[in-house]
Design a protein around this motif. Structure first.
Motif, PDB file in Angstrom:
ATOM      1  N   UNK A  13     -49.793  27.780 -13.550  1.00  0.00           N
ATOM      2  CA  UNK A  13     -50.317  29.994 -13.681  1.00  0.00           C
ATOM      3  C   UNK A  13     -52.170  29.782 -13.318  1.00  0.00           C
ATOM      4  N   UNK A  14     -52.105  30.740 -12.812  1.00  0.00           N
ATOM      5  CA  UNK A  14     -53.213  31.195 -12.614  1.00  0.00           C
ATOM      6  C   UNK A  14     -53.588  32.699 -13.175  1.00  0.00           C
ATOM      7  N   UNK A  15     -54.836  32.738 -13.641  1.00  0.00           N
ATOM      8  CA  UNK A  15     -55.133  34.016 -14.102  1.00  0.00           C
ATOM      9  C   UNK A  15     -54.595  34.719 -15.753  1.00  0.00           C
ATOM     10  N   UNK A  16     -53.677  35.498 -15.658  1.00  0.00           N
ATOM     11  CA  UNK A  16     -52.721  36.372 -16.551  1.00  0.00           C
ATOM     12  C   UNK A  16     -51.728  35.294 -16.939  1.00  0.00           C
ATOM     13  N   UNK A  17     -50.990  34.786 -18.354  1.00  0.00           N
ATOM     14  CA  UNK A  17     -50.262  35.031 -18.514  1.00  0.00           C
ATOM     15  C   UNK A  17     -49.763  34.973 -20.125  1.00  0.00           C
ATOM     16  N   UNK A  18     -48.029  35.836 -20.285  1.00  0.00           N
ATOM     17  CA  UNK A  18     -47.991  36.312 -21.369  1.00  0.00           C
ATOM     18  C   UNK A  18     -46.628  35.762 -21.399  1.00  0.00           C
ATOM     19  N   UNK A  19     -46.192  35.353 -22.683  1.00  0.00           N
ATOM     20  CA  UNK A  19     -45.111  35.127 -23.269  1.00  0.00           C
ATOM     21  C   UNK A  19     -44.517  35.502 -24.652  1.00  0.00           C
ATOM     22  N   UNK A  20     -43.475  36.223 -25.069  1.00  0.00           N
ATOM     23  CA  UNK A  20     -43.261  35.905 -26.644  1.00  0.00           C
ATOM     24  C   UNK A  20     -42.391  35.197 -26.898  1.00  0.00           C
ATOM     25  N   UNK A  21     -42.036  35.330 -28.339  1.00  0.00           N
ATOM     26  CA  UNK A  21     -41.323  34.527 -29.432  1.00  0.00           C
ATOM     27  C   UNK A  21     -40.896  35.424 -30.122  1.00  0.00           C
ATOM     28  N   UNK A  22     -39.909  36.177 -31.218  1.00  0.00           N
ATOM     29  CA  UNK A  22     -39.175  36.333 -31.834  1.00  0.00           C
ATOM     30  C   UNK A  22     -38.333  35.564 -33.139  1.00  0.00           C
ATOM     31  N   UNK A  23     -38.890  35.766 -34.107  1.00  0.00           N
ATOM     32  CA  UNK A  23     -37.999  34.469 -35.152  1.00  0.00           C
ATOM     33  C   UNK A  23     -37.465  36.079 -35.995  1.00  0.00           C
ATOM     34  N   UNK A  24     -36.454  36.485 -35.809  1.00  0.00           N
ATOM     35  CA  UNK A  24     -35.554  37.640 -36.826  1.00  0.00           C
ATOM     36  C   UNK A  24     -34.952  37.241 -38.130  1.00  0.00           C
ATOM     37  N   UNK A  25     -35.402  37.539 -39.698  1.00  0.00           N
ATOM     38  CA  UNK A  25     -34.784  36.597 -40.526  1.00  0.00           C
ATOM     39  C   UNK A  25     -33.562  37.568 -40.997  1.00  0.00           C
TER      40      UNK A  25
END
Length: 335
Positions: free
Chosen positions: A319-331
């Protein structure tokens, strides 16, 4: 949601996130680590459902990566060699001939910069660090936020000055039992994932396989059944899962513990995750509260696998520049 900041000696900073239902999340600036997630059982009793070291100082070593953010590259890198923009970079191996969780380039035991930020009306704890002597000199941030529905969100942001290859994750270990001496053998895992990466004898992925037999999680599997299974891939991983599962569309993983009723569900926009069942934990681990032993916790490490550099996958690590990812843990709690 409330956020409290605690200053400890030697620059150690701890954050506590708490919502109106009583769920509490504890974070540490060493390794941008998760040190506590306190959620209720079906009777409303709170328990910390993640493994933590017996002191904050232990996170300066953190041999089993408890709760830590792993960067720049999580997982095993074949032959400790990373290719960026056509150029190969070699690192000191730390797992046989391979590189595990970035080795000396890793930031899981370093102090990260910390701040409380507000985005779209939501307060978040943001940890940031720069990784010197690595292609592109990436700056890695992780933002934590907790909502009123007991969902903990992890947002990854990577900025680089040039071509780089990044694959961060968080290495939190879960154990949903209220009893602090019970392993995760009584947990059930379920997922719609239809493919996983088969590994060689050194735990490097070598092929894409259909989830069949012990890897078919559509209807759920008791982890004790997995631990006792004779499948060659289970044996390679020292008696459990340590495999990358490919996720598509609405695929997710959920793990349920029937005695407490607790369930954790992970959703992510990463292309897959490593499901690891604590096969290499041992009784010498300096754990707080829980009894140190094999199978004491499981990880759901959502990430881009570094195997993308030597396998024909639908995604890549560069990758180059900006990299965005997300993870959610739901309880949640099953009655």
């Amino acid at each position: 949601m409330k956020i409290n900041r605690k200053n400890h000696e030697d620059g150690i900073v701890e954050y506590v996130l708490e919502n109106s239902t009583g769920m509490k999340v504890e974070l540490l600036n060493i390794g941008a680590s998760i040190t506590g997630i306190h959620v209720p059982d079906r009777n409303g009793n709170l328990t910390n459902v993640v493994l933590r070291n017996d002191s904050l100082e232990e996170y300066r070593g953190n041999l089993h990566f408890l709760g830590a953010t792993i960067a720049p590259v999580a997982g095993r890198v074949k032959d400790a060699e990373i290719e960026v923009d056509g150029e190969k970079h070699h690192f000191d191996s730390n797992d046989g001939p391979h590189l595990l969780h970035s080795g000396d380039a890793g930031v899981h035991t370093k102090m990260w910069e910390d701040a409380v930020v507000e985005e779209d009306g939501t307060q978040k704890v943001k940890f940031t660090t720069s990784i010197e002597d690595y292609p592109g000199t990436p700056e890695v941030s992780i933002l934590y936020s907790l909502d009123e529905d007991n969902a903990l969100k992890l947002e990854y942001e990577v900025k680089s000055m040039g071509p780089t290859a990044v694959a961060p994750t968080n290495h939190v270990y879960f154990n949903l039992n209220s009893d602090t001496e019970t392993t995760i053998g009584n947990h059930f895992v379920r997922s719609g994932a239809s493919r996983y990466l088969k590994m060689d004898d050194t735990l490097i992925p070598e092929s894409i396989e259909t989830c069949e037999g012990i890897f078919d999680l559509q209807e759920g599997k008791a982890l004790q059944e997995v631990f006792e299974n004779g499948d060659a891939q289970i044996k390679v991983a020292n008696g459990g899962y340590d495999h990358y599962f490919l996720l598509e569309d609405e695929d997710h993983f959920e793990v349920y513990e029937p005695e407490s009723g607790r369930k954790v569900t992970i959703t992510t926009d990463f292309p897959g995750l490593v499901f690891y069942t604590g096969n290499n934990l041992d009784d010498g681990l300096p754990l707080a509260e829980r009894k140190p032993q094999k199978y004491m916790g499981f990880c759901m490490e959502a990430q881009v696998t570094p195997a993308a550099q030597h396998m024909d996958l639908e995604f890549e690590m560069e990758s180059q520049g900006m990299y965005k990812k997300e993870t959610v843990f739901r309880f949640s709690v099953e009655k």
